[in-house]
Design a protein around this motif. Structure first.
Motif, PDB file in Angstrom:
ATOM      1  N   HIS A  58       0.818  -1.211   0.000  1.00 38.01           N
ATOM      2  CA  HIS A  58       0.000   0.000   0.000  1.00 38.01           C
ATOM      3  C   HIS A  58       0.855   1.266   0.000  1.00 38.01           C
ATOM      4  CE1 HIS A  58      -3.593   2.309   0.619  1.00 38.01           C
ATOM      5  NE2 HIS A  58      -3.090   2.857   1.693  1.00 38.01           N
ATOM      6  N   ASP A  59       1.921   1.310   0.807  1.00 37.33           N
ATOM      7  CA  ASP A  59       2.774   2.507   0.878  1.00 37.33           C
ATOM      8  C   ASP A  59       3.375   2.834  -0.487  1.00 37.33           C
ATOM      9  OD1 ASP A  59       2.270   1.881   3.481  1.00 37.33           O
ATOM     10  OD2 ASP A  59       4.337   2.026   4.132  1.00 37.33           O
ATOM     11  N   LEU A  64       1.437   6.518  -7.078  1.00 35.88           N
ATOM     12  CA  LEU A  64       0.266   7.199  -7.597  1.00 35.88           C
ATOM     13  C   LEU A  64       0.327   8.695  -7.345  1.00 35.88           C
ATOM     14  CD1 LEU A  64      -2.537   7.016  -8.827  1.00 35.88           C
ATOM     15  CD2 LEU A  64      -3.426   6.540  -6.557  1.00 35.88           C
ATOM     16  N   LEU A  65       0.799   9.087  -6.195  1.00 36.55           N
ATOM     17  CA  LEU A  65       0.751  10.487  -5.814  1.00 36.55           C
ATOM     18  C   LEU A  65       1.993  11.267  -6.204  1.00 36.55           C
ATOM     19  CD1 LEU A  65      -0.936   9.962  -2.374  1.00 36.55           C
ATOM     20  CD2 LEU A  65      -1.979  10.784  -4.479  1.00 36.55           C
ATOM     21  N   ARG A  66       2.942  10.621  -6.855  1.00 35.57           N
ATOM     22  CA  ARG A  66       4.144  11.309  -7.266  1.00 35.57           C
ATOM     23  C   ARG A  66       3.868  12.385  -8.311  1.00 35.57           C
ATOM     24  NH1 ARG A  66       8.767   7.027  -7.938  1.00 35.57           N
ATOM     25  NH2 ARG A  66       8.669   6.725  -5.736  1.00 35.57           N
ATOM     26  N   ARG A  67       2.786  12.237  -9.035  1.00 33.44           N
ATOM     27  CA  ARG A  67       2.465  13.242 -10.038  1.00 33.44           C
ATOM     28  C   ARG A  67       2.256  14.577  -9.346  1.00 33.44           C
ATOM     29  NH1 ARG A  67      -0.257  10.442 -14.983  1.00 33.44           N
ATOM     30  NH2 ARG A  67       0.057  12.506 -15.771  1.00 33.44           N
ATOM     31  N   SER A  82      -8.568   9.711   0.137  1.00 36.60           N
ATOM     32  CA  SER A  82      -7.585  10.082  -0.876  1.00 36.60           C
ATOM     33  C   SER A  82      -6.959  11.438  -0.563  1.00 36.60           C
ATOM     34  CB  SER A  82      -8.215  10.106  -2.267  1.00 36.60           C
ATOM     35  OG  SER A  82      -9.188  11.124  -2.347  1.00 36.60           O
ATOM     36  N   SER A  83      -7.735  12.359  -0.028  1.00 31.96           N
ATOM     37  CA  SER A  83      -7.195  13.673   0.323  1.00 31.96           C
ATOM     38  C   SER A  83      -6.153  13.558   1.420  1.00 31.96           C
ATOM     39  CB  SER A  83      -8.314  14.613   0.771  1.00 31.96           C
ATOM     40  OG  SER A  83      -9.195  14.853  -0.294  1.00 31.96           O
ATOM     41  N   ASP A  84      -6.417  12.707   2.421  1.00 37.00           N
ATOM     42  CA  ASP A  84      -5.452  12.505   3.495  1.00 37.00           C
ATOM     43  C   ASP A  84      -4.165  11.893   2.963  1.00 37.00           C
ATOM     44  OD1 ASP A  84      -7.397  13.482   5.179  1.00 37.00           O
ATOM     45  OD2 ASP A  84      -7.910  11.524   6.046  1.00 37.00           O
ATOM     46  N   ALA A  85      -4.285  10.893   2.101  1.00 32.22           N
ATOM     47  CA  ALA A  85      -3.099  10.241   1.535  1.00 32.22           C
ATOM     48  C   ALA A  85      -2.316  11.217   0.670  1.00 32.22           C
ATOM     49  CB  ALA A  85      -3.507   9.016   0.714  1.00 32.22           C
ATOM     50  N   ALA A  86      -3.011  11.992  -0.131  1.00 33.70           N
ATOM     51  CA  ALA A  86      -2.335  12.956  -0.999  1.00 33.70           C
ATOM     52  C   ALA A  86      -1.608  14.017  -0.191  1.00 33.70           C
ATOM     53  CB  ALA A  86      -3.353  13.610  -1.930  1.00 33.70           C
ATOM     54  N   ALA A 127      -0.202  13.744   2.586  1.00 35.32           N
ATOM     55  CA  ALA A 127       1.046  13.184   3.123  1.00 35.32           C
ATOM     56  C   ALA A 127       2.192  13.329   2.127  1.00 35.32           C
ATOM     57  CB  ALA A 127       0.849  11.715   3.479  1.00 35.32           C
ATOM     58  N   PHE A 128       1.860  13.460   0.843  1.00 37.85           N
ATOM     59  CA  PHE A 128       2.884  13.622  -0.194  1.00 37.85           C
ATOM     60  C   PHE A 128       2.928  15.048  -0.730  1.00 37.85           C
ATOM     61  CE2 PHE A 128       2.105   9.105  -0.143  1.00 37.85           C
ATOM     62  CZ  PHE A 128       3.387   8.592  -0.228  1.00 37.85           C
ATOM     63  N   GLY A 129       2.206  15.961  -0.086  1.00 38.20           N
ATOM     64  CA  GLY A 129       2.210  17.344  -0.519  1.00 38.20           C
ATOM     65  C   GLY A 129       1.450  17.582  -1.808  1.00 38.20           C
TER      66      GLY A 129
END
Length: 166
Positions: A3-4, A10-13, A31-35, A37-39
């Motif tokens: 998952h990590d 996915l969120l690297r874009r 999805s907003s919370d996960a995103a 975390a990656f700025g």
């Protein structure tokens, strides 16, 4: 894929656009919370759960300066991809489109592009749902949140964003 790693890939874009399904689902919040975390900033566009809903919501996506759509499910992703391509965008070169649920019934049709999607172990999901229901019906009535392993299945509708200006 763990998952990590899925989230990081996915969120690297640099920009991410998400269709969200029916308003009563937690998918947009997760999805907003996960995103975050990656700025990565996420814009949620409310829509339904069918290919037609994804098709209709694509105009709102087109109006934004984004490079990816992560859809509520594969049907919404397929509808969005069709509308985006009809509007002149190239999937995945100009806009990546990712579904969630790996049903992809159209992947077997000749000439159909294979959809990048998030897959989960349906057997585990069903088993955990039954166990949670049983726990809720017993005297304890309390359960801990459970996690289902996810896998990003990279197929033909996702790629690194193009460098050309849209």
């Amino acid at each position: 894929m763990p998952h990590d790693v899925f989230e990081e890939r996915l969120l690297r874009r640099a920009e991410l656009q998400r269709h969200t399904g029916p308003r009563h689902t937690p998918s947009g919040r997760c999805s907003s919370d996960a995103a975050a975390a990656f700025g990565v900033e996420v814009t949620v566009i409310p829509c339904g759960h069918t290919a037609r809903h994804g098709y209709d919501a694509a105009g709102a996506v087109r109006a934004l300066d984004v490079t990816a759509v992560v859809a509520y499910n594969d049907l919404v992703a397929r509808g969005a991809a069709s509308a985006l391509e009809e509007s002149g965008l190239r999937v995945p070169d100009d806009m990546a489109v990712i579904g969630c649920d790996d049903i992809s019934p159209l992947d077997d049709l000749p000439g159909s592009r294979r959809l990048t999607t998030v897959s989960m172990a349906r057997d585990d999901l069903g088993r955990q749902a039954a166990e949670t229901l049983e726990a809720l019906m017993t005297a304890s009535g309390d359960t801990e949140p459970r996690r289902i392993p996810l896998e990003l299945r990279v197929r033909e509708t996702s790629a690194a964003p193009s460098t050309r200006s849209r």
